[in-house]
Design a protein around this motif. Structure first.
Motif, PDB file in Angstrom:
ATOM      1  N   ALA A   1       0.830  -1.208   0.000  1.00 54.59           N
ATOM      2  CA  ALA A   1       0.000   0.000   0.000  1.00 54.59           C
ATOM      3  C   ALA A   1       0.862   1.255   0.000  1.00 54.59           C
ATOM      4  O   ALA A   1       0.546   2.250  -0.654  1.00 54.59           O
ATOM      5  N   LYS A   2       1.972   1.216   0.737  1.00 56.84           N
ATOM      6  CA  LYS A   2       2.878   2.361   0.749  1.00 56.84           C
ATOM      7  C   LYS A   2       3.498   2.563  -0.624  1.00 56.84           C
ATOM      8  O   LYS A   2       3.576   3.702  -1.113  1.00 56.84           O
ATOM      9  N   LEU A   3       3.944   1.475  -1.258  1.00 59.62           N
ATOM     10  CA  LEU A   3       4.547   1.627  -2.578  1.00 59.62           C
ATOM     11  C   LEU A   3       3.552   2.223  -3.571  1.00 59.62           C
ATOM     12  O   LEU A   3       3.906   3.098  -4.367  1.00 59.62           O
ATOM     13  N   ALA A   4       2.304   1.759  -3.506  1.00 50.66           N
ATOM     14  CA  ALA A   4       1.281   2.298  -4.414  1.00 50.66           C
ATOM     15  C   ALA A   4       1.092   3.789  -4.179  1.00 50.66           C
ATOM     16  O   ALA A   4       0.909   4.558  -5.136  1.00 50.66           O
ATOM     17  N   ALA A   5       1.160   4.237  -2.921  1.00 48.93           N
ATOM     18  CA  ALA A   5       1.034   5.665  -2.626  1.00 48.93           C
ATOM     19  C   ALA A   5       2.254   6.432  -3.114  1.00 48.93           C
ATOM     20  O   ALA A   5       2.141   7.542  -3.642  1.00 48.93           O
ATOM     21  N   LEU A   6       3.438   5.854  -2.937  1.00 49.84           N
ATOM     22  CA  LEU A   6       4.662   6.515  -3.390  1.00 49.84           C
ATOM     23  C   LEU A   6       4.626   6.798  -4.886  1.00 49.84           C
ATOM     24  O   LEU A   6       5.147   7.811  -5.356  1.00 49.84           O
ATOM     25  N   GLU A   7       3.989   5.905  -5.632  1.00 54.03           N
ATOM     26  CA  GLU A   7       3.952   6.039  -7.087  1.00 54.03           C
ATOM     27  C   GLU A   7       2.592   6.497  -7.615  1.00 54.03           C
ATOM     28  O   GLU A   7       2.407   6.597  -8.830  1.00 54.03           O
ATOM     29  N   GLY A   8       1.643   6.778  -6.723  1.00 52.50           N
ATOM     30  CA  GLY A   8       0.324   7.232  -7.153  1.00 52.50           C
ATOM     31  C   GLY A   8      -0.394   6.213  -8.019  1.00 52.50           C
ATOM     32  O   GLY A   8      -1.079   6.563  -8.982  1.00 52.50           O
ATOM     33  N   HIS A   9      -0.266   4.936  -7.656  1.00 52.03           N
ATOM     34  CA  HIS A   9      -0.824   3.840  -8.461  1.00 52.03           C
ATOM     35  C   HIS A   9      -2.070   3.284  -7.763  1.00 52.03           C
ATOM     36  O   HIS A   9      -2.003   2.860  -6.618  1.00 52.03           O
ATOM     37  N   TYR A  10      -3.202   3.289  -8.467  1.00 51.16           N
ATOM     38  CA  TYR A  10      -4.468   2.848  -7.872  1.00 51.16           C
ATOM     39  C   TYR A  10      -4.932   1.490  -8.384  1.00 51.16           C
ATOM     40  O   TYR A  10      -5.338   0.628  -7.606  1.00 51.16           O
TER      41      TYR A  10
ATOM     42  N   THR B   1       0.356  -4.212  -7.518  1.00 50.74           N
ATOM     43  CA  THR B   1      -0.717  -3.988  -6.551  1.00 50.74           C
ATOM     44  C   THR B   1      -0.971  -2.496  -6.365  1.00 50.74           C
ATOM     45  O   THR B   1      -0.050  -1.724  -6.081  1.00 50.74           O
ATOM     46  N   GLY B   2      -2.218  -2.086  -6.558  1.00 49.34           N
ATOM     47  CA  GLY B   2      -2.593  -0.683  -6.427  1.00 49.34           C
ATOM     48  C   GLY B   2      -3.354  -0.404  -5.149  1.00 49.34           C
ATOM     49  O   GLY B   2      -3.722  -1.320  -4.405  1.00 49.34           O
ATOM     50  N   LEU B   3      -3.627   0.860  -4.895  1.00 56.15           N
ATOM     51  CA  LEU B   3      -4.315   1.251  -3.670  1.00 56.15           C
ATOM     52  C   LEU B   3      -5.720   0.695  -3.587  1.00 56.15           C
ATOM     53  O   LEU B   3      -6.251   0.460  -2.487  1.00 56.15           O
ATOM     54  N   ASN B   4      -6.356   0.459  -4.725  1.00 52.32           N
ATOM     55  CA  ASN B   4      -7.724  -0.064  -4.710  1.00 52.32           C
ATOM     56  C   ASN B   4      -7.807  -1.496  -4.212  1.00 52.32           C
ATOM     57  O   ASN B   4      -8.903  -2.005  -3.960  1.00 52.32           O
TER      58      ASN B   4
END
Length: 460
Positions: free
Chosen positions: A252-261, A304-307
């Motif tokens: 979840a952190k990696l997805a936030a770091l890269e703005g990936h949903y 894996t994205g934030l969603n």
């Protein structure tokens, strides 16, 4: 604002201010070891004078680091009592180890480092310099271990239930070598080396531009440039390794770091951009499939994205996490470009012919500091809403008795005190820099300085 927001702001402010100084101490410690080692090897007085000068600045940063770090331990009890109870056995053991194995070593030899000139042999003094440097590095070990355990808990079990629950160590070394500690430690160490090296580069570049103390300024600049070049390149590899660990342990952190949903699509790598958390979109300059390739060596593998996570289990301030992370990366790449270009000029024998380049280095001292701060903010905000990942939420870690107005008043007072300390630090640092090194061989220094000016008229 409520208690949680104010407490988070207060702790972020105090730790961000404190984190100005320990990286400088660690980085300057390495530089001191190199300078004094060269003095022992060559016997040249310029290296002794260089070392004596930077020891005084090291002592200043060390003192401010100690003074600004004490307050954080009290905040654990006043603002974060539930957290302290929950992780006290684990966090407390790491802090105790820091005091026993690191701070005692560092402070014990600091007296010899500062006052041992002409009182102990040169080899004993050099040994003390090494011990102080190692002590500063060991301090980082235990602080990073404690923080990394919050990111990737290991070697523990939970005792009790509800408000009485707390984590206890079952395997000390598994706790120390938790899944993220070593890769994060190398990243932090190198960030500290760069902070110290660029402070030396800044001061020596200032002297070179002014045509002062050139016999010391030029060789000192080259020492710091060598350190900065090596570790700016090394930081690229440790950063990539750390990102791989985040992808595995904190997706979840990696997805936030890269703005990936979206988890069903490939992940682009943004060079710069803006995240809209409401529309769950990221816009900017990107490399299509770049993140997928970095993580899986395949441009078409989904990431894996934030969603994939419940809204309450993922970072809220996604754009802030994204921006802090990309600031850190951008500065890291800039440091690589700057040091490689300067090293190329050094190889060609033209390093000191560009006065504008020296001007760049005078102000480049800010870059590692900004990158270190941005990296820590990205790491800590990206862990939210957990204070201990997947175990204890930040909202549940607060003290039950503390009130918002109490935190606000203390935050205002801390801001005033820390502002005074910062002004004092800058004043004393500027005073020491303007005074310059005290030369033990002035005639030799003047001769070398005159020769340097003749060979480089632009510096006259």
């Amino acid at each position: 604002m409520d208690v949680e927001i104010l407490s988070r702001i207060q702790f972020a402010f105090t730790i961000a201010f404190h984190y100005i100084y320990p990286p400088l101490s660690i980085g300057l410690g390495l530089i001191l070891v190199i300078m004094e080692g060269l003095y022992l090897k060559t016997g040249l007085k310029i290296y002794e004078d260089m070392t004596r000068f930077w020891i005084r600045i090291f002592a200043l940063t060390f003192g401010l680091g100690v003074a600004t770090g004490i307050i954080m331990e009290f905040e654990f009890g006043t603002n974060w009592a539930t957290y302290s109870k929950y992780v006290g056995d684990i966090f407390g053991s790491a802090l105790a180890a820091e005091g026993i194995f690191a701070f005692a070593l560092e402070s014990g030899f600091l007296g010899i480092l500062l006052f041992g000139w002409n009182r102990v042999s040169s080899k004993v003094h050099f040994f003390s310099t090494i011990m102080v440097f190692l002590g500063s590095m060991f301090s980082a070990v235990w602080i990073v271990v404690a923080n990394s355990w919050q990111q990737t808990p290991a070697g523990y079990h939970i005792v009790g239930e509800g408000l009485q629950a707390r984590a206890e160590i079952t395997d000390f070394w598994e706790m120390v070598f938790n899944p993220s500690s070593m890769e994060r430690l190398s990243h932090v160490w190198i960030g500290a080396f760069l902070a110290g090296a660029f402070l030396v580069l800044s001061v020596h570049a200032y002297y070179i531009r002014k045509g002062k103390h050139l016999a010391i300024a030029k060789p000192g600049f080259k020492i710091a440039l060598a350190v900065a070049t090596i570790f700016s390149l090394a930081q690229l590899f440790t950063g990539h390794k750390s990102a791989d660990g985040v992808a595995k342990n904190q997706p979840a952190k990696l997805a936030a770091l890269e703005g990936h949903y979206d988890s069903s699509t490939v992940a682009d790598m943004y060079l710069l951009g803006w995240v809209n958390n409401k529309t769950q979109t990221t816009t900017g300059i990107k490399i299509p499939g770049g993140l997928s390739f970095l993580l899986h060596q395949d441009f078409k593998t989904p990431v894996t994205g934030l969603n994939a996570f419940r809204p309450e289990d993922r970072p809220i301030q996604v754009n802030a996490v994204f921006q802090f992370y990309h600031i850190m990366v951008a500065i890291g790449m800039l440091l690589i470009a700057l040091t490689l270009y300067s090293s190329w000029l050094w190889w060609r024998g033209k390093l000191f012919e560009n006065k504008w380049l020296m001007g760049v280095f005078v102000w480049a001292v800010l870059l590692p500091q900004i990158a270190n701060q941005a990296g820590w903010f990205a790491a800590e905000m990206g862990r939210q809403p957990w204070v201990v990942y997947n175990l204890l939420r930040t909202s549940d870690a607060l003290s039950k008795a503390v009130k918002a107005e109490q935190v606000l008043v203390s935050l205002i007072l801390f801001t005033l005190v820390y502002t005074i300390l910062l002004v004092l630090f800058l004043y004393l640092l500027n005073k020491k820099i303007k005074h310059g090194p005290e030369l033990t061989a002035p005639d030799e220094e003047k001769e070398i300085e005159a020769k340097s000016i003749r060979e480089n008229p632009i510096m006259n």
